[in-house]
Write a protein that holds these residues in place. Structure first.
Motif, mmCIF file in Angstrom:
data_model
loop_
_atom_site.group_PDB
_atom_site.id
_atom_site.type_symbol
_atom_site.label_atom_id
_atom_site.label_comp_id
_atom_site.label_asym_id
_atom_site.label_seq_id
_atom_site.Cartn_x
_atom_site.Cartn_y
_atom_site.Cartn_z
ATOM 1 N N PHE A 160 -10.296 -7.471 -3.417
ATOM 2 C CA PHE A 160 -9.425 -6.402 -3.916
ATOM 3 C C PHE A 160 -9.462 -5.189 -2.997
ATOM 4 O O PHE A 160 -8.424 -4.628 -2.637
ATOM 5 C CB PHE A 160 -9.831 -6.003 -5.339
ATOM 6 C CG PHE A 160 -9.139 -4.764 -5.827
ATOM 7 C CD1 PHE A 160 -7.826 -4.805 -6.217
ATOM 8 C CD2 PHE A 160 -9.813 -3.549 -5.867
ATOM 9 C CE1 PHE A 160 -7.178 -3.656 -6.658
ATOM 10 C CE2 PHE A 160 -9.187 -2.403 -6.301
ATOM 11 C CZ PHE A 160 -7.859 -2.461 -6.699
ATOM 12 N N LEU A 161 -10.669 -4.780 -2.596
ATOM 13 C CA LEU A 161 -10.791 -3.625 -1.706
ATOM 14 C C LEU A 161 -10.187 -3.912 -0.334
ATOM 15 O O LEU A 161 -9.591 -3.032 0.280
ATOM 16 C CB LEU A 161 -12.261 -3.220 -1.568
ATOM 17 C CG LEU A 161 -12.912 -2.631 -2.821
ATOM 18 C CD1 LEU A 161 -14.393 -2.395 -2.589
ATOM 19 C CD2 LEU A 161 -12.216 -1.363 -3.249
ATOM 20 N N GLY A 162 -10.313 -5.161 0.123
ATOM 21 C CA GLY A 162 -9.690 -5.539 1.384
ATOM 22 C C GLY A 162 -8.176 -5.472 1.314
ATOM 23 O O GLY A 162 -7.513 -4.993 2.235
ATOM 24 N N GLN A 163 -7.611 -5.943 0.195
ATOM 25 C CA GLN A 163 -6.160 -5.867 0.010
ATOM 26 C C GLN A 163 -5.711 -4.420 -0.101
ATOM 27 O O GLN A 163 -4.667 -4.039 0.429
ATOM 28 C CB GLN A 163 -5.738 -6.653 -1.232
ATOM 29 C CG GLN A 163 -5.883 -8.139 -1.068
ATOM 30 C CD GLN A 163 -5.592 -8.894 -2.344
ATOM 31 O OE1 GLN A 163 -5.308 -8.297 -3.380
ATOM 32 N NE2 GLN A 163 -5.672 -10.221 -2.295
ATOM 33 N N LEU A 164 -6.492 -3.604 -0.783
ATOM 34 C CA LEU A 164 -6.174 -2.199 -0.912
ATOM 35 C C LEU A 164 -6.176 -1.528 0.466
ATOM 36 O O LEU A 164 -5.262 -0.773 0.803
ATOM 37 C CB LEU A 164 -7.178 -1.507 -1.834
ATOM 38 C CG LEU A 164 -6.981 -0.029 -2.096
ATOM 39 C CD1 LEU A 164 -5.675 0.201 -2.844
ATOM 40 C CD2 LEU A 164 -8.150 0.528 -2.894
ATOM 41 N N ALA A 165 -7.191 -1.821 1.267
ATOM 42 C CA ALA A 165 -7.276 -1.269 2.619
ATOM 43 C C ALA A 165 -6.100 -1.743 3.469
ATOM 44 O O ALA A 165 -5.522 -0.975 4.238
ATOM 45 C CB ALA A 165 -8.599 -1.637 3.267
ATOM 46 N N SER A 166 -5.730 -3.005 3.327
ATOM 47 C CA SER A 166 -4.580 -3.537 4.076
ATOM 48 C C SER A 166 -3.301 -2.847 3.661
ATOM 49 O O SER A 166 -2.464 -2.513 4.496
ATOM 50 C CB SER A 166 -4.443 -5.039 3.850
ATOM 51 O OG SER A 166 -5.530 -5.725 4.379
ATOM 52 N N GLY A 167 -3.155 -2.619 2.354
ATOM 53 C CA GLY A 167 -1.974 -1.912 1.865
ATOM 54 C C GLY A 167 -1.882 -0.491 2.395
ATOM 55 O O GLY A 167 -0.820 -0.027 2.780
ATOM 56 N N ILE A 168 -3.021 0.183 2.443
ATOM 57 C CA ILE A 168 -3.048 1.548 2.965
ATOM 58 C C ILE A 168 -2.726 1.542 4.449
ATOM 59 O O ILE A 168 -1.958 2.360 4.945
ATOM 60 C CB ILE A 168 -4.413 2.216 2.692
ATOM 61 C CG1 ILE A 168 -4.580 2.448 1.181
ATOM 62 C CG2 ILE A 168 -4.549 3.520 3.458
ATOM 63 C CD1 ILE A 168 -5.953 2.884 0.776
ATOM 64 N N THR A 169 -3.298 0.568 5.172
ATOM 65 C CA THR A 169 -3.041 0.472 6.617
ATOM 66 C C THR A 169 -1.569 0.168 6.883
ATOM 67 O O THR A 169 -0.958 0.759 7.776
ATOM 68 C CB THR A 169 -3.926 -0.626 7.244
ATOM 69 O OG1 THR A 169 -5.285 -0.310 6.967
ATOM 70 C CG2 THR A 169 -3.714 -0.707 8.733
ATOM 71 N N ASP A 170 -1.008 -0.752 6.101
ATOM 72 C CA ASP A 170 0.396 -1.113 6.288
ATOM 73 C C ASP A 170 1.325 0.042 5.931
ATOM 74 O O ASP A 170 2.399 0.184 6.527
ATOM 75 C CB ASP A 170 0.746 -2.346 5.445
ATOM 76 C CG ASP A 170 0.060 -3.583 5.962
ATOM 77 O OD1 ASP A 170 -0.034 -4.561 5.183
ATOM 78 O OD2 ASP A 170 -0.391 -3.614 7.131
ATOM 79 N N SER A 171 0.955 0.877 4.982
ATOM 80 C CA SER A 171 1.816 1.979 4.575
ATOM 81 C C SER A 171 1.846 3.110 5.601
ATOM 82 O O SER A 171 2.759 3.927 5.595
ATOM 83 C CB SER A 171 1.378 2.535 3.216
ATOM 84 O OG SER A 171 0.126 3.180 3.327
ATOM 85 N N THR A 172 0.858 3.140 6.496
ATOM 86 C CA THR A 172 0.828 4.195 7.510
ATOM 87 C C THR A 172 1.654 3.836 8.740
ATOM 88 O O THR A 172 1.828 4.663 9.615
ATOM 89 C CB THR A 172 -0.615 4.501 7.959
ATOM 90 O OG1 THR A 172 -1.199 3.316 8.509
ATOM 91 C CG2 THR A 172 -1.440 5.014 6.802
#
Length: 69
Positions: A56-68
């Motif tokens: 979950f935290l990995g997906q969250l980090a990926s989502g944050i990275t992709d949104s930038t």
């Protein structure tokens, strides 16, 4: 692409937070350190719950990275 091991990142954060002098810490600072240490324990724990939280935290980090981008 740069990948960061979440367990290693939390371990580094805990290391630097624990190096500070005890007198310089507020109660909220101590609580935050406890939460980070517990998160580290859950992330590195070889249980399905720990793996699920890590994913979950990995997906969250990926989502944050992709949104930038």
């Amino acid at each position: 692409m740069l990948t960061i091991n979440l367990g290693l990142l939390l371990a580094v954060i805990v290391f630097f937070r624990l190096r500070r002098r005890t007198e310089a810490r507020s109660r909220n600072d101590e609580k935050l350190t406890v939460v980070i240490v517990l998160a580290l324990g859950v992330v590195i724990a070889p249980t399905p719950v720990g793996q699920g939280i890590g994913e979950f935290l990995g997906q969250l980090a990926s989502g944050i990275t992709d949104s930038t981008r």
